[in-house]
Design an enzyme around this catalytic site. Structure first.
Site, PDB file in Angstrom:
ATOM      1  N   GLY A  19       0.845  -1.206   0.000  1.00 41.51           N
ATOM      2  CA  GLY A  19       0.000   0.000   0.000  1.00 41.51           C
ATOM      3  C   GLY A  19       0.871   1.244   0.000  1.00 41.51           C
ATOM      4  N   ASP A 139       0.089   1.671   8.594  1.00 39.64           N
ATOM      5  CA  ASP A 139      -0.456   0.840   9.674  1.00 39.64           C
ATOM      6  C   ASP A 139       0.455   0.846  10.908  1.00 39.64           C
ATOM      7  OD1 ASP A 139      -2.232   0.211   7.675  1.00 39.64           O
ATOM      8  OD2 ASP A 139      -1.462  -1.796   7.317  1.00 39.64           O
ATOM      9  N   ARG A 186     -25.411  13.415  16.942  1.00 40.15           N
ATOM     10  CA  ARG A 186     -25.356  11.990  16.611  1.00 40.15           C
ATOM     11  C   ARG A 186     -24.161  11.303  17.249  1.00 40.15           C
ATOM     12  NH1 ARG A 186     -26.207  13.083  10.211  1.00 40.15           N
ATOM     13  NH2 ARG A 186     -28.460  12.899  10.177  1.00 40.15           N
ATOM     14  N   GLY A 194      -5.624   0.156   8.879  1.00 39.03           N
ATOM     15  CA  GLY A 194      -4.582  -0.280   9.820  1.00 39.03           C
ATOM     16  C   GLY A 194      -4.470  -1.788   9.900  1.00 39.03           C
ATOM     17  N   ARG A 195      -5.309  -2.463   9.091  1.00 40.02           N
ATOM     18  CA  ARG A 195      -5.317  -3.939   9.080  1.00 40.02           C
ATOM     19  C   ARG A 195      -5.554  -4.522  10.460  1.00 40.02           C
ATOM     20  NH1 ARG A 195      -1.882  -5.250   4.334  1.00 40.02           N
ATOM     21  NH2 ARG A 195      -3.558  -5.644   2.863  1.00 40.02           N
ATOM     22  N   ARG A 307      -3.842   7.786   3.457  1.00 39.46           N
ATOM     23  CA  ARG A 307      -2.771   7.405   2.527  1.00 39.46           C
ATOM     24  C   ARG A 307      -2.541   8.477   1.471  1.00 39.46           C
ATOM     25  NH1 ARG A 307      -3.712   1.146   0.942  1.00 39.46           N
ATOM     26  NH2 ARG A 307      -3.372   1.977  -1.130  1.00 39.46           N
TER      27      ARG A 307
HETATM   28  O1  F6P Z   1      -1.389  -1.851   4.581  1.00 38.80           O
HETATM   29  C1  F6P Z   1      -1.834  -0.588   4.220  1.00 38.80           C
HETATM   30  C2  F6P Z   1      -3.300  -0.571   3.974  1.00 38.80           C
HETATM   31  O2  F6P Z   1      -3.677   0.760   3.691  1.00 38.80           O
HETATM   32  C3  F6P Z   1      -4.165  -1.155   5.091  1.00 38.80           C
HETATM   33  O3  F6P Z   1      -4.373  -0.247   6.153  1.00 38.80           O
HETATM   34  C4  F6P Z   1      -5.413  -1.508   4.336  1.00 38.80           C
HETATM   35  O4  F6P Z   1      -6.120  -2.532   4.989  1.00 38.80           O
HETATM   36  C5  F6P Z   1      -4.900  -1.964   3.007  1.00 38.80           C
HETATM   37  O5  F6P Z   1      -3.628  -1.365   2.839  1.00 38.80           O
HETATM   38  C6  F6P Z   1      -5.775  -1.599   1.841  1.00 38.80           C
HETATM   39  O6  F6P Z   1      -5.226  -2.149   0.698  1.00 38.80           O
HETATM   40  P1  F6P Z   1      -5.622  -1.770  -0.796  1.00 38.80           P
HETATM   41  O7  F6P Z   1      -4.782  -0.580  -1.185  1.00 38.80           O
HETATM   42  O8  F6P Z   1      -5.242  -2.983  -1.559  1.00 38.80           O
HETATM   43  O9  F6P Z   1      -7.072  -1.467  -0.821  1.00 38.80           O
END
Ligand code: F6P
Length: 410
Positions: A19, A139, A186, A194-195, A307
């Site tokens: 990523g 992450d 709300r 962050g997995r 990101r």
């Molecule tokens: O490992 C970085 C990350 O942004 C994670 O937080 C997320 O779960 C994953 O990559 C998402 O991946 P993709 O870019 O394949 O959707």
């Protein structure tokens, strides 16, 4: 007379895999600048390991102006695994070796997390390829053996380039969300990437999130019941009747129908390193909160926001600092290592003095340490606040405090 540089005639190649983060271009720029000053010809391998498969896809970065502030990766990325995996049983490592030879690459710098650098480690260990790993992930779950000095003791923590920019983005986003949420009184459930680790979710607290759920602490049936009561009370006590709950995308959540802990996936398809894609837990939690508490709740996925965009100032200096350590490794021809921060320090102290290099055999995943989170309060601990203060400065929350006089009809 023109002097020969130390590494004249040698080639260093850089690749980025996994990523993207806002700090990859900054890392590439910092490594490229230093390597070319040492005399290396500097190549960029496109799309991670994919650029060293088949005929290869390699570009020359030696004399090109490079914009390291711009997020993402101009070298492009992929989750290609050259070694056999569940998804792709084929061993493509020989293609990598062949291209390293064809392009006459003397040193390979691999910018990545556990997956990309895990493959680099294998190339070093199995075939003696001179690699230097460079950490990267929003992450922050890649073991960097960094120390957090807190109240006179030192504790193991993690610091990966990309995390500071991602955390800053989540801090800002959370801070903004208050305005809409307060207007409707709300509960807002903000989902954060962050997995399997809750590091990034914690940064929402620096934007004023009042509650947080992380993957490291399972939300069993009992904990869920307690959570709903806790949330209701917290909401009723909040001065503006507004609550932001930050939830990690990988939270393990009790599914009453299936009678087991579940994660919510955007897609169950696995990538070449065996990871599924999370997404959607915020909607599930928001709807259960509404049902159980009677308070209107909404889910909001922050998705790729952390990101995206520019590299933060902290990350900019962090990547330069780690690139200084790369120079040290190159000068010593000390390969199979990864530069990391030895200690967590504030921006002003980011310098090579605080770095070290770890064996790539010692990387791996590192979840959020237990004492960074208080499960009874569904909130991060003072210790985690201290850790994050180094990176993010003071918490900030957008606020409009008012007390309007009530008008009574005459
Ligand atoms: O490992 C970085 C990350 O942004 C994670 O937080 C997320 O779960 C994953 O990559 C998402 O991946 P993709 O870019 O394949 O959707």
């Amino acid at each position: 007379m023109k002097q020969e540089k130390l590494f004249s005639g040698k080639t260093l190649a850089i690749l980025s895999g996994g990523g993207d983060t806002p700090a990859i271009n900054s890392s590439i720029e910092a490594v490229r600048n230093r390597a070319s000053m040492l005399g290396f010809k500097v190549y960029g391998v496109q799309r991670g390991w994919k650029g060293l498969l088949g005929d290869g896809d390699v570009v020359d970065l030696t004399n090109i102006a490079y914009n390291g502030i711009y997020g993402g990766t101009a070298l492009l990325s992929s989750r290609t695994n050259p070694f056999p995996s569940k998804k792709n049983k084929e061993d493509r490592s020989q293609q990598i070796l062949r291209n390293i030879e064809r392009y006459k690459i003397d040193v390979l710098v691999t910018i990545g997390g556990d997956d990309t650098n895990g493959a680099a480690k294998k190339l070093y260990e199995l075939y003696g390829i001179p690699v230097i790993g460079f950490p990267k992930t929003i992450d922050n779950d890649l073991r960097t053996h960094t120390l957090h000095h807190y109240q006179g003791n030192a504790y193991e923590t993690v610091l990966c380039p990309g995390f500071p920019s991602g955390a800053l983005a989540i801090k800002k986003l959370t801070s903004k969300l208050h305005t809409t949420n307060e207007s409707h009184q709300r509960i807002m459930v903000l989902e954060v990437m962050g997995r399997d680790a809750g590091w990034l979710t914690g940064s929402a607290l620096f934007g004023g999130a009042q509650v947080a759920l992380i993957p490291e602490v399972e939300m069993t049936q009992e904990r869920k019941d307690f959570f709903f009561e806790f949330v209701k009370e917290k909401y009723m006590r909040s001065p503006k009747r507004s609550l932001i709950i930050a939830v990690a995308e990988g939270v393990r959540w009790w599914d009453s129908e299936k009678q087991k802990l579940e994660m919510v996936y955007a897609s169950p398809d696995l990538d070449e390193y065996g990871h599924p894609r999370f997404g959607g837990i915020s909607g599930v939690i928001a709807s259960e909160i509404s049902k159980k508490t009677g308070i209107e709740a909404r889910g909001q996925i922050s998705g790729y926001i952390p990101r995206s965009g520019k590299c933060s100032e902290y990350d900019r200096r962090l990547t330069s600092t780690l690139a200084d350590k790369v120079v040290d490794l190159l000068l010593r021809e000390d390969y199979g290592k990864m530069p990391v921060m030895k200690d967590i320090v504030p921006y002003s102290e980011l310098e090579e003095y605080h770095t070290t290099a770890i064996e790539m055999g010692n990387i791996g995943n590192f979840p959020l340490p237990q004492d960074y989170y208080n499960p009874n309060e569904f909130y991060f601990s003072e210790k985690y606040f201290d850790f994050l203060t180094n990176i993010l400065g003071a918490p900030y929350r957008m606020e409009f405090n008012h007390e309007f006089p009530i008008v009574i009809p005459q």
